[in-house]
Design a protein around this motif. Structure first.
Motif, PDB file in Angstrom:
ATOM      1  N   PRO A 187       0.795  -1.239   0.000  1.00  0.00           N
ATOM      2  CA  PRO A 187       0.000   0.000   0.000  1.00  0.00           C
ATOM      3  C   PRO A 187       0.824   1.284   0.000  1.00  0.00           C
ATOM      4  O   PRO A 187       0.448   2.261  -0.631  1.00  0.00           O
ATOM      5  N   GLY A 188       1.936   1.300   0.752  1.00  0.00           N
ATOM      6  CA  GLY A 188       2.661   2.559   0.881  1.00  0.00           C
ATOM      7  C   GLY A 188       4.094   2.376   1.321  1.00  0.00           C
ATOM      8  O   GLY A 188       4.585   1.257   1.508  1.00  0.00           O
ATOM      9  N   ALA A 189       4.773   3.516   1.514  1.00  0.00           N
ATOM     10  CA  ALA A 189       6.198   3.510   1.833  1.00  0.00           C
ATOM     11  C   ALA A 189       6.484   2.848   3.181  1.00  0.00           C
ATOM     12  O   ALA A 189       7.528   2.210   3.349  1.00  0.00           O
ATOM     13  N   TRP A 190       5.578   2.995   4.158  1.00  0.00           N
ATOM     14  CA  TRP A 190       5.831   2.389   5.478  1.00  0.00           C
ATOM     15  C   TRP A 190       5.898   0.873   5.349  1.00  0.00           C
ATOM     16  O   TRP A 190       6.822   0.234   5.872  1.00  0.00           O
ATOM     17  N   GLU A 191       4.912   0.271   4.662  1.00  0.00           N
ATOM     18  CA  GLU A 191       4.901  -1.183   4.504  1.00  0.00           C
ATOM     19  C   GLU A 191       6.106  -1.647   3.683  1.00  0.00           C
ATOM     20  O   GLU A 191       6.669  -2.716   3.939  1.00  0.00           O
ATOM     21  N   ILE A 192       6.494  -0.845   2.699  1.00  0.00           N
ATOM     22  CA  ILE A 192       7.674  -1.191   1.901  1.00  0.00           C
ATOM     23  C   ILE A 192       8.916  -1.223   2.777  1.00  0.00           C
ATOM     24  O   ILE A 192       9.730  -2.155   2.714  1.00  0.00           O
ATOM     25  N   GLY A 193       9.067  -0.208   3.625  1.00  0.00           N
ATOM     26  CA  GLY A 193      10.232  -0.161   4.510  1.00  0.00           C
ATOM     27  C   GLY A 193      10.296  -1.344   5.458  1.00  0.00           C
ATOM     28  O   GLY A 193      11.365  -1.935   5.661  1.00  0.00           O
ATOM     29  N   ARG A 194       9.148  -1.712   6.046  1.00  0.00           N
ATOM     30  CA  ARG A 194       9.123  -2.846   6.964  1.00  0.00           C
ATOM     31  C   ARG A 194       9.433  -4.152   6.237  1.00  0.00           C
ATOM     32  O   ARG A 194      10.187  -4.986   6.725  1.00  0.00           O
ATOM     33  N   THR A 195       8.844  -4.332   5.061  1.00  0.00           N
ATOM     34  CA  THR A 195       9.082  -5.554   4.293  1.00  0.00           C
ATOM     35  C   THR A 195      10.536  -5.650   3.858  1.00  0.00           C
ATOM     36  O   THR A 195      11.150  -6.730   3.896  1.00  0.00           O
ATOM     37  N   GLN A 196      11.109  -4.517   3.470  1.00  0.00           N
ATOM     38  CA  GLN A 196      12.511  -4.501   3.050  1.00  0.00           C
ATOM     39  C   GLN A 196      13.431  -4.934   4.190  1.00  0.00           C
ATOM     40  O   GLN A 196      14.368  -5.720   3.983  1.00  0.00           O
ATOM     41  N   LYS A 197      13.158  -4.464   5.398  1.00  0.00           N
ATOM     42  CA  LYS A 197      13.991  -4.842   6.549  1.00  0.00           C
ATOM     43  C   LYS A 197      13.911  -6.346   6.816  1.00  0.00           C
ATOM     44  O   LYS A 197      14.932  -6.994   7.096  1.00  0.00           O
ATOM     45  N   ILE A 198      12.712  -6.908   6.725  1.00  0.00           N
ATOM     46  CA  ILE A 198      12.542  -8.352   6.957  1.00  0.00           C
ATOM     47  C   ILE A 198      13.328  -9.148   5.918  1.00  0.00           C
ATOM     48  O   ILE A 198      14.055 -10.101   6.238  1.00  0.00           O
ATOM     49  N   LEU A 199      13.191  -8.748   4.641  1.00  0.00           N
ATOM     50  CA  LEU A 199      13.857  -9.492   3.566  1.00  0.00           C
ATOM     51  C   LEU A 199      15.374  -9.349   3.629  1.00  0.00           C
ATOM     52  O   LEU A 199      16.108 -10.312   3.371  1.00  0.00           O
ATOM     53  N   GLU A 200      15.838  -8.158   3.954  1.00  0.00           N
ATOM     54  CA  GLU A 200      17.288  -7.960   4.037  1.00  0.00           C
ATOM     55  C   GLU A 200      17.894  -8.821   5.138  1.00  0.00           C
ATOM     56  O   GLU A 200      19.031  -9.292   5.019  1.00  0.00           O
ATOM     57  N   ALA A 201      17.133  -9.043   6.198  1.00  0.00           N
ATOM     58  CA  ALA A 201      17.629  -9.884   7.295  1.00  0.00           C
ATOM     59  C   ALA A 201      17.620 -11.362   6.930  1.00  0.00           C
ATOM     60  O   ALA A 201      18.507 -12.121   7.345  1.00  0.00           O
ATOM     61  N   THR A 202      16.633 -11.782   6.133  1.00  0.00           N
ATOM     62  CA  THR A 202      16.492 -13.219   5.844  1.00  0.00           C
ATOM     63  C   THR A 202      17.152 -13.639   4.530  1.00  0.00           C
ATOM     64  O   THR A 202      17.434 -14.825   4.333  1.00  0.00           O
ATOM     65  N   LEU A 203      17.401 -12.689   3.624  1.00  0.00           N
ATOM     66  CA  LEU A 203      17.945 -13.044   2.306  1.00  0.00           C
ATOM     67  C   LEU A 203      19.341 -12.471   2.048  1.00  0.00           C
ATOM     68  O   LEU A 203      19.800 -12.433   0.913  1.00  0.00           O
ATOM     69  N   LYS A 204      20.027 -12.047   3.101  1.00  0.00           N
ATOM     70  CA  LYS A 204      21.293 -11.334   2.894  1.00  0.00           C
ATOM     71  C   LYS A 204      22.374 -12.189   2.237  1.00  0.00           C
ATOM     72  O   LYS A 204      23.297 -11.660   1.625  1.00  0.00           O
ATOM     73  N   ASN A 205      22.280 -13.487   2.305  1.00  0.00           N
ATOM     74  CA  ASN A 205      23.298 -14.354   1.680  1.00  0.00           C
ATOM     75  C   ASN A 205      22.746 -15.129   0.483  1.00  0.00           C
ATOM     76  O   ASN A 205      23.286 -16.156   0.096  1.00  0.00           O
ATOM     77  N   ASN A 206      21.676 -14.635  -0.125  1.00  0.00           N
ATOM     78  CA  ASN A 206      20.997 -15.398  -1.182  1.00  0.00           C
ATOM     79  C   ASN A 206      21.117 -14.774  -2.573  1.00  0.00           C
ATOM     80  O   ASN A 206      20.321 -15.074  -3.459  1.00  0.00           O
ATOM     81  N   ASN A 207      22.059 -13.882  -2.778  1.00  0.00           N
ATOM     82  CA  ASN A 207      22.243 -13.235  -4.084  1.00  0.00           C
ATOM     83  C   ASN A 207      20.964 -12.552  -4.574  1.00  0.00           C
ATOM     84  O   ASN A 207      20.595 -12.634  -5.750  1.00  0.00           O
ATOM     85  N   VAL A 208      20.297 -11.886  -3.658  1.00  0.00           N
ATOM     86  CA  VAL A 208      19.055 -11.173  -3.993  1.00  0.00           C
ATOM     87  C   VAL A 208      19.226  -9.698  -3.631  1.00  0.00           C
ATOM     88  O   VAL A 208      19.643  -9.375  -2.516  1.00  0.00           O
ATOM     89  N   ASP A 209      18.920  -8.821  -4.597  1.00  0.00           N
ATOM     90  CA  ASP A 209      18.939  -7.376  -4.350  1.00  0.00           C
ATOM     91  C   ASP A 209      17.506  -6.893  -4.158  1.00  0.00           C
ATOM     92  O   ASP A 209      16.606  -7.263  -4.921  1.00  0.00           O
ATOM     93  N   ILE A 210      17.308  -6.051  -3.158  1.00  0.00           N
ATOM     94  CA  ILE A 210      15.960  -5.584  -2.819  1.00  0.00           C
ATOM     95  C   ILE A 210      15.897  -4.077  -3.054  1.00  0.00           C
ATOM     96  O   ILE A 210      16.727  -3.316  -2.543  1.00  0.00           O
ATOM     97  N   TYR A 211      14.896  -3.661  -3.833  1.00  0.00           N
ATOM     98  CA  TYR A 211      14.756  -2.255  -4.192  1.00  0.00           C
ATOM     99  C   TYR A 211      13.357  -1.747  -3.847  1.00  0.00           C
ATOM    100  O   TYR A 211      12.362  -2.358  -4.238  1.00  0.00           O
TER     101      TYR A 211
END
Length: 709
Positions: A220-244
């Motif tokens: 829906p918005g920037a707040w949800e994007i920011g929260r989702t980005q933090k979760i993914l960066e913590a769980t996918l940091k060694n998986n060759n995935v870039d999050i934008y």
């Protein structure tokens, strides 16, 4: 690669050659945004004139101009250019201009005949933004009265094309049936529970395991994007995935990074986007869409005159648009994070902004066009009369319209600024009191993304944001970050403020000592939202418009006797203040004399049981000053005393037993001998006729005790 739109380009050319308007309906990914304008560029009826294409978003405008230029082997700004807020890339050679919606409206107001333009294209019209509806109505009016040769092309993926065709005078409807690639739609067995960022992050992680290609997720918005980005960066940091992240307030460089192909083939990309990525945008490499099913939209409340952002389910049309992003360049899959039952319950189309938005900007544009009756223009959905009338009342209060609803010179000056009329009025008025630069800072802070983040963002104080902006300008990024600021937002606010200064010619500098004047500037923009504290050091306020409002419990600094609320939620009862500035009530009569009313107020005081006569200085529902009157008009004093008797009841009068017995005999006679015309002396009748029988005896009677005389 052949795109579906190419199959109907000949039919499109033929329709435009013989008709003044055409509707093009093509599904997402068909190629209409880039191929249709290029295919029409050399048509004989265009005769060297230019094409103007309206895009609903800045990102889409840039991307469309870039893609068309690439197809021609040129740089942006040559044959194809764009104009968006604060930026343009055009030249004398430019023949296709991609504009955002507000810029087209401004161009029409300055040049109603659109000299040199042969075709106006409305891309992604199904989004039904307010400016798009207005621009189409103005173009149709211009076509009718000034430019019979002007052609219009309305393009949409999901809108009812037949309804638009009727609006355009039974224009031909050209339809492309093809879709670039098939998309496999998958639903959940039931609607998920839990916080949306957690749900979306889990779905993205599953999608990366189950499917190839990059992932585009809608939130829906920037707040949800920011929260989702933090979760993914913590769980996918060694998986060759870039999050934008991808949303409108991001700097262009970050937006471009999200939509361009990945630099390395061995890395995958996850793009977390708002509805900005729904239309007119191809993100290379995306094979998977994860759709939260929600959007955040502004909803205007005509009763309160306030807007609030609400998070709501998207329409079926939007869900189709989002799913289509997965099939732009290859077969894809769309994971809808809701059940098929929920899908069947979605509304068919997104509700047009014109039916739910603040219509003050629209009302000013109509007046600038010379239209007082909106029904004189052609609309797919006409502006709601009640909301439009309320908008015009505010414009009269802002001196943009006269009492007859005609635009004033001040209103024309306000209409030239690409800002909400409230802020335009503030900028123009601020120049007269040598506070133009500060007003530009205030306007930028209100109209752009909040510059404070995290715990710092809990502050509702506009003054604190002005201080942080000053620190950013003097100390740079590090100084701003130390105060909890979003540096990217600071850059945008500073850019916007400098643009406003240039437009109004504000040369005065904003000094720290001037920051206390922010409240009086806000009062110029929001005279109806000046707020008076109900109790000392309390958080509840009365607004000038008569509504209640309150500060959050944790807001300490702003607990001042008087505020101006720039941003607040309409709420159910009281509005919650999100952004405000303190104002000294003593400056209001000087800054906005037209809003201050001096009245002789005579009323019955229920607690003291006396008539109170005072001289009152009012601003709407607020009392700025009050002084006792030694002498008031006798008629007003009698009327107030009569009101007191009505409130207290007839028993307050000095009844005797004989008088009550006489009353009872008369009432009995009216029952026994109804043929006689007996007077009605019941208590109800006596209360209703106090002005006739009691008023003559009330001279000098001003309190309950006096009634015993």
């Amino acid at each position: 690669m052949t795109l579906p739109i190419e199959e109907i380009l000949l039919a499109l050319r033929a329709a435009l050659a013989t008709h003044a308007a055409v509707v093009l309906q093509a599904p997402p990914g068909a190629g209409k945004t880039t191929l249709a304008p290029l295919a029409l560029l050399d048509e004989p009826w265009l005769q060297g004139k230019s094409i103007v294409m309206l895009e609903p978003r800045r990102l889409a405008a840039r991307a469309a101009a870039g893609r068309m230029s690439q197809l021609r082997g040129e740089n942006v700004g040559e044959t194809i250019g764009y104009r968006i807020r604060f930026e343009s890339k055009v030249s004398k050679a430019t023949r296709i201009e991609v504009l955002t919606e507000g810029i087209l409206t401004r161009r029409l107001q300055n040049d109603p005949a659109l000299e040199g333009v042969g075709l106006v294209i409305f891309d992604e019209f199904h989004e039904r933004h307010l400016h798009a509806d207005l621009a189409l109505a103005l173009c149709l009016d211009s076509q009718r009265g000034l430019r019979e040769d002007l052609k219009l092309l309305v393009m949409s993926a999901t809108l009812d094309g037949a309804a638009v065709a009727r609006l355009l005078g039974n224009a031909p409807l050209v339809t492309s049936e093809g879709r670039s690639y098939p998309v496999d739609i998958r639903y959940l067995s039931r609607d998920p529970e839990g916080r949306l960022p957690d749900v979306v992050a889990q779905a993205i992680q599953r999608a990366l395991i189950e499917h190839d290609g990059d992932v585009l997720a809608f939130l829906p918005g920037a707040w949800e994007i920011g929260r989702t980005q933090k979760i993914l960066e913590a769980t996918l940091k060694n998986n060759n995935v870039d999050i934008y992240p991808l949303y409108g307030d991001l700097p262009w460089e970050q937006q471009e990074r999200a939509i361009r192909p990945g630099a390395k083939e061995d890395r995958r990309k996850v793009v977390l986007a708002t509805p900005i990525a729904e239309t007119s945008l191809t993100i290379d490499g995306v094979r998977v869409v994860v759709d939260s099913g929600y959007a955040r939209v502004p909803q205007f409340d005509p009763k309160s005159g306030l807007s609030r952002l609400i998070t709501q389910r998207i329409s079926r049309a939007s869900s189709d648009q989002r799913a289509g992003r997965a099939g732009r360049t290859a077969p894809g899959v769309c994971h809808r994070l809701w059940s098929e039952n929920t899908q069947r319950g979605l509304i068919a189309q997104t509700i047009p902004e014109i039916r739910s938005a603040d219509l003050v900007p629209l009302a000013l544009e109509l007046s600038a066009w010379g239209i007082q009756d909106a029904n004189r223009l052609a609309w797919l959905d006409a502006p709601p009369p009640a909301a439009l009338a309320q908008a015009r009342d505010l414009l009269i209060e802002l001196d943009a319209l006269d009492e007859q609803g005609r635009i004033t010179d001040a209103g024309r000056a306000m209409a030239q600024l690409p800002l909400h009329p409230r802020l335009s009025h503030m900028l123009r008025a601020a120049e007269k009191i040598k506070r133009g630069a500060l007003a530009c800072d205030v306007a930028a802070l209100i109209s752009e993304r909040d510059i404070l983040m995290g715990e710092a963002r809990r502050s509702c104080d506009l003054g604190e944001r002005l201080e942080v902006l000053q620190i950013f300008r003097v100390q740079g990024r590090k100084g701003a970050q130390a105060r909890g600021a979003d540096v990217n937002a600071c850059v945008r606010v500073d850019q916007a403020a400098r643009q406003w200064r240039r437009l109004i010619g504000a040369h005065d500098e904003t000094a720290r000592s001037d920051l206390d004047d922010a409240g009086q500037l806000l009062a110029l923009a929001y005279p109806d939202r000046i707020a008076q504290q109900r109790m000392p050091n309390g958080i509840t306020y009365l607004l000038a418009n008569g509504r209640g409002a309150r500060l959050p419990e944790w807001e300490i600094r702003l607990r001042q006797p008087m505020l101006v609320a720039a941003t607040l939620d309409a709420g159910e009862g009281e509005g919650l203040i999100y952004l405000a500035a303190a104002v000294n009530p003593e400056v209001l009569p000087r800054v906005m004399p037209g809003h201050i009313k001096n009245e002789e107020e005579v009323r019955w005081d229920t607690e003291q049981k006396i008539v109170v006569a005072r001289h009152v200085e009012r601003l709407g529902a607020l009392v700025l000053d009050s002084a006792q009157l030694k002498k008031a008009e006798p008629e007003k004093m009698r009327a107030a005393m009569l009101d007191g008797v009505r409130r207290m009841g007839l028993d307050v009068l000095p009844w005797t037993d004989e008088a009550r017995q006489w009353q009872a005999r008369v009432l009995s006679l009216s029952q026994w001998s109804p043929q006689e015309k007996w007077p009605d002396v019941s208590d109800n009748a006596l209360i209703a006729t106090l002005d006739n029988w009691l008023a003559p005896y009330l001279d000098g009677i001003t309190r309950r005790d006096h009634l015993a005389r």
